[in-house]
Design an enzyme around this catalytic site. Sequence first.
Site, PDB file in Angstrom:
ATOM      1  CD  GLU A 325     -93.627 -84.889 -63.348  1.00  0.00           C
ATOM      2  OE1 GLU A 325     -92.454 -84.915 -62.941  1.00  0.00           O
ATOM      3  OE2 GLU A 325     -93.994 -84.159 -64.300  1.00  0.00           O
ATOM      4  CB  CYS A 326     -99.553 -82.380 -61.209  1.00  0.00           C
ATOM      5  SG  CYS A 326    -100.638 -81.076 -60.581  1.00  0.00           S
ATOM      6  N   GLY A 327    -101.562 -83.924 -62.417  1.00  0.00           N
ATOM      7  CA  GLY A 327    -102.735 -84.509 -63.036  1.00  0.00           C
ATOM      8  C   GLY A 327    -102.583 -85.997 -63.273  1.00  0.00           C
ATOM      9  CB  THR A 425     -94.676 -86.200 -57.224  1.00  0.00           C
ATOM     10  OG1 THR A 425     -94.526 -85.798 -58.605  1.00  0.00           O
ATOM     11  CG2 THR A 425     -93.692 -87.297 -56.916  1.00  0.00           C
TER      12      THR A 425
END
Length: 434
Positions: A325-327, A425
């Site tokens: 997720e993200c990072g 994501t």
Amino acid sequence: MIPGLLVSAPASGTGKTTVMLGLLRALAQDGLAVQPFKSGPDYIDPAFHLAAAGRASYNLDSWAMDEALLGAIAARAAGADICIAEGSMGLYDGVATRGRAGFGSSAETARRMGWPVVLVIDAGGQAQSAAATALGFARYAPDLPFAGVILNRVASPRHERLIRAGMDHAGLAVLGVLPRRGDLALPERHLGLIQAVEHPDLEAAIAGYATFLRDNVDLAAIRTAARIGPAPPLGSLPPPPAQRIALARDAAFSFTYPHLLEGWRQSGAEILPFSPLADEAPAPEADLVWLPGGYPELHAGRLAAADTFRAGLARHADTRPVHGECGGYMALGAALIDKDGTRHRMAGLLGLVTSYETRKFHLGYRRAVLTRPMPGHPPGTALRGHEFHYSTILDSPDPPLAKVADADGNPVPETGACRDRVSGTFFHMISAEP
């Protein structure tokens, strides 16, 4: 249900987080079991709340959560004497303009939980006019319970008298008056506060906030103002996406919503933490590797040199799923370019290349309908989440994971990606729609 209050403000930057932390610690020092909550999708503040109150803090989100999930999270307060929630942004500021049931504002959280609002007013540069601001907030939504105000950054006794005169005229209770002090600001970076684990002396800071609040706030009046609201329907926390989950956890990967971890544990999942920054590989017995968000851009050089971590991740992906997720998503990609333009090798399990050299702000709620499977969710599942980062995608050659839209239904180009057993994501998942 447990009596509670929600600490909010007209806008960000008024000092409500400092008030929140001091209030949590001061009440705990008085022998109360204090249950903290955070209204909205913030994933940094709950760690500060935990340090101040000694109890895990949970997000309550009226846009991303249905009533059953709100009820399941509110039930985490069992055994507490009082609930204190911290609002996001200004009291009536919703990140969404329409959604499942609400706009995601702190006022909605207070209304749904039945908790009166304590409004923190920055009194700098005004006197009686502060009462007009407070009165507008108190009357903007007549059905919203309103406890009173805490005046922050008051310059002198005369300044306090003038403001109190205005509050008396408006019929508003003053619950505290905080003198102006320059040493009460928490350190910040581009995404808001630094993480709790990065604070140079968090315990001393919180103890100082508590002393400051005890000297300048009527704690007895705060406790009296707390109210028990109607109990939301009791639902279940989200189930785990696997039985044994290797969870990256260190200064680069730390943004995981507490209600998700609690739901995983409650359902019997085993969480196996490991540190990519320490060049640790995920546990070989794990069924799933989960890389949460955080600040990989601040540690890109160390991640690029973490050969054991990268090799262990690749071995796992040969036979079992990996999700970021993200990072975590950026760390699964081919490369990350830092703000100075230096390119750092990442895990290479996805083709994603991201850059911080040219910053672009991405913020808002996300609704994603999966077009391919994600750990724990089949295609067609609708997920609710939140996106908050400054990175730019330079290349993303892999198939999209989902059709993603903002809270108004407008398409969002950051669709996530998948390759074989690896997915990622940019949004942080909060819940799945029933």
